[in-house]
Design an enzyme around this catalytic site. Sequence first.
Site, short mmCIF file in Angstrom:
data_model
loop_
_atom_site.label_atom_id
_atom_site.label_comp_id
_atom_site.label_asym_id
_atom_site.label_seq_id
_atom_site.Cartn_x
_atom_site.Cartn_y
_atom_site.Cartn_z
N ASP A 99 15.10 121.40 -4.12
CA ASP A 99 14.62 120.43 -3.14
C ASP A 99 15.40 119.13 -3.33
O ASP A 99 15.50 118.63 -4.45
CB ASP A 99 13.12 120.17 -3.37
CG ASP A 99 12.38 119.99 -2.07
OD1 ASP A 99 11.33 120.62 -1.88
OD2 ASP A 99 12.87 119.20 -1.22
N ASP A 207 14.72 117.24 2.04
CA ASP A 207 13.43 116.63 2.40
C ASP A 207 13.61 115.53 3.46
O ASP A 207 14.41 114.62 3.27
CB ASP A 207 12.84 116.02 1.12
CG ASP A 207 11.41 115.58 1.30
OD1 ASP A 207 10.56 116.43 1.56
OD2 ASP A 207 11.15 114.37 1.22
N GLU A 272 14.83 119.70 6.32
CA GLU A 272 13.45 119.54 6.79
C GLU A 272 13.48 118.35 7.74
O GLU A 272 13.80 117.23 7.32
CB GLU A 272 12.48 119.25 5.64
CG GLU A 272 11.04 119.24 6.14
CD GLU A 272 10.13 118.23 5.47
OE1 GLU A 272 10.64 117.25 4.89
OE2 GLU A 272 8.92 118.44 5.51
N HIS A 344 4.08 123.82 1.49
CA HIS A 344 3.15 123.06 0.65
C HIS A 344 2.51 121.91 1.40
O HIS A 344 1.68 121.19 0.85
CB HIS A 344 3.90 122.55 -0.58
CG HIS A 344 5.01 121.63 -0.21
ND1 HIS A 344 6.16 122.06 0.42
CD2 HIS A 344 5.12 120.30 -0.32
CE1 HIS A 344 6.93 121.03 0.66
NE2 HIS A 344 6.33 119.95 0.23
N ASP A 345 2.94 121.71 2.67
CA ASP A 345 2.36 120.61 3.46
C ASP A 345 1.42 121.11 4.54
O ASP A 345 0.89 120.30 5.30
CB ASP A 345 3.48 119.85 4.18
CG ASP A 345 4.37 119.10 3.23
OD1 ASP A 345 5.57 118.95 3.54
OD2 ASP A 345 3.89 118.68 2.16
O1 TEU Z 1 7.29 116.21 4.10
C1 TEU Z 1 7.36 115.23 5.11
C2 TEU Z 1 6.41 115.61 6.13
O2 TEU Z 1 6.79 115.84 7.24
C3 TEU Z 1 4.99 115.83 5.73
O3 TEU Z 1 4.67 115.36 4.46
C4 TEU Z 1 4.16 115.08 6.72
O4 TEU Z 1 3.90 113.81 6.22
C5 TEU Z 1 2.90 115.86 6.93
O5 TEU Z 1 3.18 117.20 6.96
C6 TEU Z 1 2.30 115.42 8.25
O6 TEU Z 1 0.93 115.32 8.10
C7 TEU Z 1 8.16 116.02 3.02
C8 TEU Z 1 7.59 116.85 1.88
O7 TEU Z 1 7.55 118.21 2.28
C9 TEU Z 1 6.20 116.32 1.59
O8 TEU Z 1 5.56 117.13 0.61
C10 TEU Z 1 6.33 114.90 1.07
O9 TEU Z 1 5.04 114.37 0.91
C11 TEU Z 1 7.10 114.03 2.07
O10 TEU Z 1 8.25 114.65 2.64
C12 TEU Z 1 7.61 112.80 1.37
O11 TEU Z 1 8.63 113.21 0.45
#
Ligand code: TEU
Length: 606
Positions: A99, A207, A272, A344-345
Amino acid sequence: PGGAPWWTRAVVYQVYPRSFQDTDGDGIGDLPGITRRLDHLGRLGVDVVWLSPVYRSPQADNGYDISDYEDVDPLFGSLADLDALVAGLHERGIKLVMDLVVNHTSDEHPWFRESATGPDSPRRDWYWWRPARPGMEPGTPGAEPTNWRSFFGGSAWAFDAASREYYLHLFDPRQPDLNWENPEVREAVYAMMRRWLDRGVDGFRMDVINLISKAVAPDGSLPDGEVHWGAYGDGGPHYTDGPRVHEYLAEMHREVVAPYLAQGREVLTVGETPGVTVEHGVRYTDPARREVDMVFQFEHMGVDHGVTRYDPRPWRLADLKATLGRWQAGLAERGWNALYWDNHDQPRVVSRFGDDSPEHRVASAKALAVLLHLHRGTPYLYQGEELGMTNAHFTRIEQYQDVESLGYYRELTGRTGGPRLRTDDEMLAVLAHASRDHARTPVQWDATPAAGFTTGQPWLEVNPNHTEINAGAAWADEDSVLHLYRRLVALRHEIPVVALGDFRMLLPDHDAIYAFTRALDAPSAADGGETEGERGRRRDELLVLVNVSGSRQDVPGEVVSGWEDADVLVATHGPTDGIAPDDAGPGSGVGHRVLRPWEAVVLRRR
Ligand code: TEU
């Protein structure tokens, strides 16, 4: 198909290390734990592991706040443990993608520590420092440089009393944004990436990479404006796909990736890109542009909520088809999709778009797996998705730990000084549907008390349903979700039309059946004998029929006519007679097909 890149036939498995497997009893997953579970990945047949961050981090955002990009946090083990994991994966022909979190660092990163020493620091412009809004008293409400909001709630600006300036953080205040306008920042990131590639890592998941170029005005100022993700249709200035983002990614490809590809290394890059539009998606992934191989788009993740996931709404299958279909069509000629439901989100797909009741959980998990894996693109499989793991069923706010979930809970229930827009109970109901914690409960390996995840106290509660839903039981059950995923991975390896066939959506407005075809003109196997003309081109076609509902559905005749003699490639409900109707018995010639609740069928004709 011979010329297609290897990743068009690959399936990527995402490991969220903190919740995968603990081996030192601290209740947090670690690198030796992943190495211990490599046979699980090997039997699944996946080609790549994407490893969420294991770098040094204060863990403000579970490792997406990095304080040292080139060391492993003791929570997860050591660099030697990481080298052992890479070796274990490579022995099994599995690649490792790390990542890459470079839109921001942790506020404990030495770069930020130095930048924050004051306006004269040589690293001051490695981050986004700005004075208060003109005419306003620094540090007072409304004095922030712009009205930008953080993805985690609240203002995107944090006030530094010492310098009386603010710094930008699109996420948590402990995640200050790097200033990519500064070539020194870009060079430092590229050097770090090269050192990981030299260590044997096979690529990067980048990310929020489409946020790195901020919408800077020609005079260097940052514009005001209500800011959402572009894909949610606001049209206003937003963070995503900024003015120089393609320039930066092309530079990164040229400076970092291209030399390794030239040496014959197989390097995978996946961006992403929250809020990305199809137009930008094509620009990011068009091979001729040499930016990234594929991107995670988020439109289909927005069909069941408003601007943020904390504004849930009922979803319609037609909307899901419209967005997935738009991305299939948009990237058909150039570019490539990363296909996913879970990560994971996101909440668990079987609880979100399926039905996690005991009666329909397995069938709906299988139906959604077939639906996704038969699309054109590279499928990503998130840990536990292969088991049909469900959302957690938390009932108290104390059970949640996600910084984003807790941020919105506090803000929307009026605990941060703003209006009280939701009651506590309303927010608990919202979190029960949308929280990122649902993806982060420990992987359920077996039916023992902590599901075989840890011998200690798990950092986040193990789902009590692990007694029935676990890898041990799944491997022993030929009809499990797990064995279906294993077959889907094998299909993608073995049958070119699965990876490369043209996609055509059917029944766009049907609110229960998701149907589409895939077609590829495959060169017929030359068995000598035939003339050039006879060898010709043979069309290999699939018809995918998925009942995304809990009730029986009649497939309209026009969809199945001509498929009466097709082979059955996948049938989630056991042996099936192909097209012949349920009631008229096989061979009746009546060309329609009844789909049982959550039934998925893939037919093939050549
Ligand atoms: O994710 C960014 C992102 O799009 C999500 O966290 C978004 O805020 C959420 O899905 C919408 O409710 C990346 C990582 O995957 C995430 O785990 C991190 O928290 C974020 O960036 C910051 O690094």
